[in-house]
Scaffold this active site. Sequence first.
Site, PDB file in Angstrom:
ATOM      1  N   SER A 194     -18.988 -42.372  36.270  1.00 57.64           N
ATOM      2  CA  SER A 194     -17.949 -42.988  35.450  1.00 57.64           C
ATOM      3  C   SER A 194     -17.458 -42.016  34.381  1.00 57.64           C
ATOM      4  CB  SER A 194     -18.483 -44.295  34.853  1.00 57.64           C
ATOM      5  OG  SER A 194     -17.459 -45.067  34.300  1.00 57.64           O
ATOM      6  N   ASP A 289     -13.906 -51.463  42.664  1.00 57.55           N
ATOM      7  CA  ASP A 289     -13.996 -50.780  41.381  1.00 57.55           C
ATOM      8  C   ASP A 289     -12.596 -50.466  40.869  1.00 57.55           C
ATOM      9  OD1 ASP A 289     -14.474 -49.109  39.210  1.00 57.55           O
ATOM     10  OD2 ASP A 289     -15.761 -47.715  40.291  1.00 57.55           O
ATOM     11  N   HIS A 319     -18.682 -50.827  40.757  1.00 59.77           N
ATOM     12  CA  HIS A 319     -18.902 -49.782  39.758  1.00 59.77           C
ATOM     13  C   HIS A 319     -20.329 -49.877  39.217  1.00 59.77           C
ATOM     14  CE1 HIS A 319     -17.231 -46.948  36.751  1.00 59.77           C
ATOM     15  NE2 HIS A 319     -18.134 -47.481  35.941  1.00 59.77           N
TER      16      HIS A 319
END
Length: 348
Positions: A194, A289, A319
């Site tokens: 991320s 996601d 995610h």
Amino acid sequence: MATSLRSRAEALAAQLIFGLPEPARRLIAGRPIRLDGQELALDAQLLLRLQQLNRVSMSAGTPEVARQRILDSGPLVSGKPIEPVRTEEIVIPAEHGPVPATLYVPEGLPSPSPLLVFFHGGGWVVGSRASHDNTARYFAKHAGVRVLSVEYRLAPEHPFPAATEDAVAAFGYAHAKAADLGVDPDRIAVGGDSAGGNLAAVTAQVTTARGGPAPAFQLLLYPGVDASTRRRSRELFASGFFLTDADMTWFIDHYAPAGVDRTDTRLSPLLAEDFTGLPPAYVATAGFDPLRDEGEAYAAKLRDAGVPVTLSRQRDLIHGYVNFLGVGRRFREATSEAAGALRVGLRA
């Protein structure tokens, strides 16, 4: 103490639920979720159901409250510490002051070995070495590498480009001190999930542009790489799939507040004009996601520039999956694939 006991109780309950027969787990999770030609994995849907029941939100309240919530929820999903892995505390010197880091060394790994300089996720606002401890342990053990997990500065106390500065400094330290760390300087990767994937991509771009030394490999796990625009996946998966549209807005507003140019390539590396010469990469995205489409666009730009890249969409996942190693099997399967890609990417 009360919070710790509650966290342990929730973790035990999660283990019991994920250990139930599949029909019972399906009953708790609900009917299969299908969207955009994909079906959500039962493990992911069950985790989301538990999240809903526990009213977990990454961005509710102040950054301090959100950070504590992430730490408290860790035992629910990350599992028992992966062993045998030795840890050592490291202090990285940087212009603004020392940057703490942890070196993970799996048992029996000879020196010099490959190294992964790892940046945790959390929207540049939450997350820490502690929240990603088992993720770092997993990559160390299953990829057969040392892992240097970096405690970069967080926003809003330290807004953009503080995290980027720390990430670049950490890679520079790892390369300069390779012998002290037991590392082969020609086999150092950068990676993260991320926001950490963002920092890894930016570090690769910055070090390559200035002529090196640069990483030998990039491990980019559902990276955020463009803060300047909204893509289709952000609309499709705006709510109900762990990372929400509201979370993303909350994170970026803290890290890059008004006055920051969100097209700056140190924040939005997808917008860089020249991808030539960047290190080979493994780019993983999750089907459900909001960040999916920008991660895949980044892989496409790498490929178009002649950079060796493997794009792996985990179509049935959400995610954050590299943090969910303690529940179900599907999250570990996807993380195992990433570890394998790292091992191959750093092979001498």
